[in-house]
Design an enzyme around this catalytic site. Structure first.
Site, mmCIF file in Angstrom:
data_model
loop_
_atom_site.group_PDB
_atom_site.id
_atom_site.type_symbol
_atom_site.label_atom_id
_atom_site.label_comp_id
_atom_site.label_asym_id
_atom_site.label_seq_id
_atom_site.Cartn_x
_atom_site.Cartn_y
_atom_site.Cartn_z
ATOM 1 N N THR A 126 0.665 -1.113 -0.116
ATOM 2 C CA THR A 126 0.037 -0.004 -0.141
ATOM 3 C C THR A 126 0.690 1.399 0.251
ATOM 4 O O THR A 126 2.069 1.326 0.417
ATOM 5 C CB THR A 126 -0.938 -0.132 1.358
ATOM 6 O OG1 THR A 126 -1.386 1.182 1.422
ATOM 7 C CG2 THR A 126 0.024 -0.362 2.675
ATOM 8 N N ASP A 127 0.336 2.343 -0.458
ATOM 9 C CA ASP A 127 0.979 3.663 -0.416
ATOM 10 C C ASP A 127 1.177 4.253 0.896
ATOM 11 O O ASP A 127 1.873 5.093 1.109
ATOM 12 C CB ASP A 127 0.367 4.686 -1.200
ATOM 13 C CG ASP A 127 -1.164 4.913 -1.056
ATOM 14 O OD1 ASP A 127 -1.405 4.258 -0.109
ATOM 15 O OD2 ASP A 127 -1.814 5.962 -1.631
ATOM 16 N N GLU A 128 0.259 3.361 2.065
ATOM 17 C CA GLU A 128 0.522 4.061 3.359
ATOM 18 C C GLU A 128 1.854 4.051 3.907
ATOM 19 O O GLU A 128 2.071 4.467 4.970
ATOM 20 C CB GLU A 128 -0.631 3.582 4.072
ATOM 21 C CG GLU A 128 -2.122 3.679 3.529
ATOM 22 C CD GLU A 128 -3.290 3.609 4.430
ATOM 23 O OE1 GLU A 128 -3.216 3.564 5.705
ATOM 24 O OE2 GLU A 128 -4.409 3.337 3.755
ATOM 25 N N TYR A 151 -1.482 -0.563 11.112
ATOM 26 C CA TYR A 151 -1.323 -1.027 9.828
ATOM 27 C C TYR A 151 -0.222 -0.836 9.035
ATOM 28 O O TYR A 151 0.253 -1.901 8.402
ATOM 29 C CB TYR A 151 -2.901 -0.608 9.235
ATOM 30 C CG TYR A 151 -3.069 -1.008 7.918
ATOM 31 C CD1 TYR A 151 -2.998 -2.123 7.380
ATOM 32 C CD2 TYR A 151 -2.958 0.130 6.816
ATOM 33 C CE1 TYR A 151 -3.248 -2.431 5.844
ATOM 34 C CE2 TYR A 151 -3.275 -0.268 5.294
ATOM 35 C CZ TYR A 151 -3.271 -1.657 5.121
ATOM 36 O OH TYR A 151 -3.336 -1.840 3.713
ATOM 37 N N LYS A 155 2.459 -3.205 7.076
ATOM 38 C CA LYS A 155 2.745 -3.606 5.688
ATOM 39 C C LYS A 155 4.193 -3.160 5.106
ATOM 40 O O LYS A 155 4.577 -3.915 4.480
ATOM 41 C CB LYS A 155 1.601 -2.626 4.885
ATOM 42 C CG LYS A 155 0.292 -2.957 4.965
ATOM 43 C CD LYS A 155 -0.122 -4.524 4.639
ATOM 44 C CE LYS A 155 -0.116 -4.428 3.186
ATOM 45 N NZ LYS A 155 -0.431 -5.992 2.648
HETATM 46 P P1 NAD Z 1 -9.796 -6.913 2.987
HETATM 47 O O1 NAD Z 1 -9.580 -6.740 4.346
HETATM 48 O O2 NAD Z 1 -11.243 -6.736 2.217
HETATM 49 O O3 NAD Z 1 -9.525 -8.610 2.794
HETATM 50 C C1 NAD Z 1 -8.642 -9.123 3.425
HETATM 51 C C2 NAD Z 1 -8.593 -10.930 3.261
HETATM 52 O O4 NAD Z 1 -7.541 -11.580 3.739
HETATM 53 C C3 NAD Z 1 -10.051 -11.255 4.050
HETATM 54 O O5 NAD Z 1 -10.588 -12.277 2.910
HETATM 55 C C4 NAD Z 1 -9.390 -11.925 5.127
HETATM 56 O O6 NAD Z 1 -10.201 -13.119 5.396
HETATM 57 C C5 NAD Z 1 -7.967 -12.478 4.525
HETATM 58 N N1 NAD Z 1 -7.051 -12.642 5.702
HETATM 59 C C6 NAD Z 1 -6.778 -11.889 6.584
HETATM 60 N N2 NAD Z 1 -5.818 -12.431 7.618
HETATM 61 C C7 NAD Z 1 -5.514 -13.462 6.980
HETATM 62 C C8 NAD Z 1 -4.739 -14.759 7.397
HETATM 63 N N3 NAD Z 1 -3.957 -14.610 8.533
HETATM 64 N N4 NAD Z 1 -4.825 -15.803 6.556
HETATM 65 C C9 NAD Z 1 -5.470 -15.963 5.504
HETATM 66 N N5 NAD Z 1 -6.423 -14.935 4.911
HETATM 67 C C10 NAD Z 1 -6.289 -13.677 5.895
HETATM 68 O O7 NAD Z 1 -8.474 -6.250 2.554
HETATM 69 P P2 NAD Z 1 -8.532 -5.499 0.867
HETATM 70 O O8 NAD Z 1 -8.913 -4.227 0.940
HETATM 71 O O9 NAD Z 1 -9.120 -6.549 -0.102
HETATM 72 O O10 NAD Z 1 -6.916 -5.540 0.875
HETATM 73 C C11 NAD Z 1 -6.040 -6.646 0.408
HETATM 74 C C12 NAD Z 1 -4.564 -6.229 0.112
HETATM 75 O O11 NAD Z 1 -4.673 -5.107 -0.526
HETATM 76 C C13 NAD Z 1 -4.054 -5.895 1.470
HETATM 77 O O12 NAD Z 1 -2.955 -6.694 1.602
HETATM 78 C C14 NAD Z 1 -4.016 -4.530 1.764
HETATM 79 O O13 NAD Z 1 -3.024 -4.131 2.685
HETATM 80 C C15 NAD Z 1 -3.490 -4.310 0.082
HETATM 81 N N6 NAD Z 1 -4.232 -2.710 -0.094
HETATM 82 C C16 NAD Z 1 -5.549 -2.290 0.136
HETATM 83 C C17 NAD Z 1 -6.013 -0.965 -0.287
HETATM 84 C C18 NAD Z 1 -7.568 -0.562 -0.144
HETATM 85 O O14 NAD Z 1 -7.684 0.333 -0.368
HETATM 86 N N7 NAD Z 1 -8.279 -1.527 0.349
HETATM 87 C C19 NAD Z 1 -4.934 -0.247 -1.121
HETATM 88 C C20 NAD Z 1 -3.686 -0.905 -1.379
HETATM 89 C C21 NAD Z 1 -3.376 -2.031 -0.751
HETATM 90 P P1 TYD Z 2 -10.478 4.415 4.899
HETATM 91 O O1 TYD Z 2 -11.516 3.986 3.972
HETATM 92 O O2 TYD Z 2 -10.272 3.803 6.415
HETATM 93 O O3 TYD Z 2 -8.926 4.050 4.392
HETATM 94 P P2 TYD Z 2 -7.434 4.699 4.895
HETATM 95 O O4 TYD Z 2 -7.584 5.243 6.223
HETATM 96 O O5 TYD Z 2 -6.599 3.401 4.744
HETATM 97 O O6 TYD Z 2 -7.109 5.662 3.829
HETATM 98 O O7 TYD Z 2 -10.458 6.003 5.145
HETATM 99 C C1 TYD Z 2 -10.460 6.827 4.273
HETATM 100 C C2 TYD Z 2 -10.211 8.258 4.567
HETATM 101 O O8 TYD Z 2 -11.739 8.534 5.193
HETATM 102 C C3 TYD Z 2 -9.606 8.502 6.061
HETATM 103 O O9 TYD Z 2 -8.772 9.860 5.548
HETATM 104 C C4 TYD Z 2 -10.276 8.505 7.058
HETATM 105 C C5 TYD Z 2 -11.473 8.788 6.633
HETATM 106 N N1 TYD Z 2 -12.711 8.471 7.166
HETATM 107 C C6 TYD Z 2 -13.672 9.188 7.683
HETATM 108 O O10 TYD Z 2 -13.632 10.499 7.783
HETATM 109 N N2 TYD Z 2 -14.673 8.708 8.412
HETATM 110 C C7 TYD Z 2 -14.960 7.470 8.359
HETATM 111 O O11 TYD Z 2 -15.889 6.739 8.915
HETATM 112 C C8 TYD Z 2 -13.835 6.364 7.657
HETATM 113 C C9 TYD Z 2 -14.185 4.940 7.861
HETATM 114 C C10 TYD Z 2 -12.847 7.006 6.986
#
Ligand code: NAD
Ligand code: TYD
Length: 341
Positions: A126-128, A151, A155
């Site tokens: 992630t970019d975070e 988090y 990562k």
């Molecule tokens: P999500 O929380 O929707 O899904 C995570 C999945 O991983 C779930 O199905 C969960 O059951 C599984 N999981 C968690 N712990 C596990 C373990 N110990 N063993 C096996 N399975 C496990 O997350 P997402 O939003 O789909 O993100 C997926 C990946 O992409 C993550 O690695 C996250 O860091 C990365 N990512 C997410 C975003 C975003 O905006 N959501 C952006 C950049 C990167």
């Molecule tokens: P989020 O979807 O949790 O992603 P991330 O923190 O990984 O970027 O949040 C996106 C942005 O929205 C973040 O700046 C926090 C804000 N946010 C709110 O203002 N209210 C909310 O209820 C949530 C879940 C997020």
């Protein structure tokens, strides 16, 4: 046939990835290993479950014996690691499971990948990991890592371990660092689906702080096309940023959702800020564009409306979440943990 272990494939991005891959190609056999935490949902994979190039195993990436068994039994030669605890707010409440799944779990996969001499290990990051930007500038692949939440720290640790396996053992690791995703099947704890469902349920929309924090949004399919490209063509040992140049302030997204659903801004409630809240993320994806020829296909204005409409017409999917076994997880964190201003 490329035999791929996809982990976390029942979550938001992983399930979209599996559905996309199985729809678009027939040269992959995918083993999906997912622990089915609150965020994992086999409903997400309905369209893939009968595909003979797909199999699901419920289990934990931290389970050494199970992981070893899967590599051996299926002859795994590729790993795409989506599995993670993924919500910043939850990591603020308790960091241990983040360290366990995101760091130790990745390490167990890397060790197995080394034992079984995989051809490719894609770490989905992630970019975070880069921390927070001021009003100017973009994250590039050489921006120093400076994670601020448990988090993002977990990562970043996993990224470092993956890259160390390349440096030390020559494991063909590639890392992607993507910006905030949106699209169908996202668990309603993250900003966009939470605000959509709160609007539909006539609940308040909790905006943290002043609502001016900026995220760089990408449609999940654009992320997955980029992940596929990096998995196949990325340079081992390299990191690739992925972003769609769609910076948005949180408050503008919330207002857009309200207006698309025909509601007014008085549903917005400004609440106490998230502790350590990163101000701005913005991605420079020049490298993946120039080296691998990727470019995003979806424009935010269109794709966000499609996403809202997906939630409107898939109420069975989210009603199961908000009324079912994981209903306690469908919460805005502020209700329980961050006090009102
Ligand atoms: P999500 O929380 O929707 O899904 C995570 C999945 O991983 C779930 O199905 C969960 O059951 C599984 N999981 C968690 N712990 C596990 C373990 N110990 N063993 C096996 N399975 C496990 O997350 P997402 O939003 O789909 O993100 C997926 C990946 O992409 C993550 O690695 C996250 O860091 C990365 N990512 C997410 C975003 C975003 O905006 N959501 C952006 C950049 C990167
Ligand atoms: P989020 O979807 O949790 O992603 P991330 O923190 O990984 O970027 O949040 C996106 C942005 O929205 C973040 O700046 C926090 C804000 N946010 C709110 O203002 N209210 C909310 O209820 C949530 C879940 C997020």
């Amino acid at each position: 046939m490329k035999k791929i272990l996809v982990t976390g494939g029942a979550g938001f991005i992983g399930s979209n990835f599996i559905n996309y891959m199985l729809k678009s190609r027939d040269d992959v056999f995918i083993v999906n290993l997912d622990k089915l935490t609150y965020a994992g949902n086999l409903e997400n994979l309905k369209e893939s479950e009968a595909n003979s190039n797909y199999t699901f195993i419920k289990g934990d990436i931290c389970n050494f014996e199970l992981v070893d068994y899967i590599f051996n039994k299926f002859g795994i030669k590729h790993v795409i690691n989506f599995a993670a605890e993924s919500h910043v707010d939850r990591s603020i409440l308790g960091s241990e499971i983040f360290f366990q799944s995101n760091v130790i779990g990745t390490n167990i996969l890397l060790e197995a990948a080394r034992r079984y001499q995989v051809e490719r290990f894609l770490q989905i990051s992630t970019d975070e990991v880069y921390g927070s930007l001021g009003p100017e500038g973009l994250f590039t692949e050489t921006t120093p890592l400076s994670p601020n939440s448990p988090y993002s720290a977990s990562k970043a640790s996993a990224d470092m371990m993956a890259l160390a396996f390349h440096h030390t053992y020559g494991l063909p690791v590639v890392v992607t660092r993507c910006s905030n995703n949106y699209g169908p099947l996202q668990f309603p704890e993250k900003l966009i689906p939470l605000m959509i469902l709160n609007t539909l349920g006539n609940k308040k929309l909790p905006v943290y702080g002043d609502g001016l924090n900026v995220r760089d949004w990408i449609y999940v399919i654009d992320h997955n096309r980029a992940a596929e490209l990096v998995w196949e063509k990325g340079n081992p040992g390299h990191v690739y940023n992925i972003g769609a140049e769609q910076e948005m302030k949180n408050i503008d997204i919330v207002k857009l959702i309200l207006s698309h659903l025909g509601k007014t801004d008085d549903m917005i409630e400004y609440v106490k800020d998230r502790p350590g809240h990163d101000r701005r993320y913005a991605i420079d994806s020049t490298k993946i564009k120039t080296e691998l020829g990727w470019k995003p296909e979806f424009k935010f204005e269109e794709a966000i409306k499609n996403t809202i409409d997906w939630y409107l017409s898939n109420n069975q999917w989210w009603e199961r979440i908000i009324n079912g076994a994981y209903k306690d997880y469908y919460i805005s964190m502020y209700q329980n943990f961050y006090k009102h201003k």
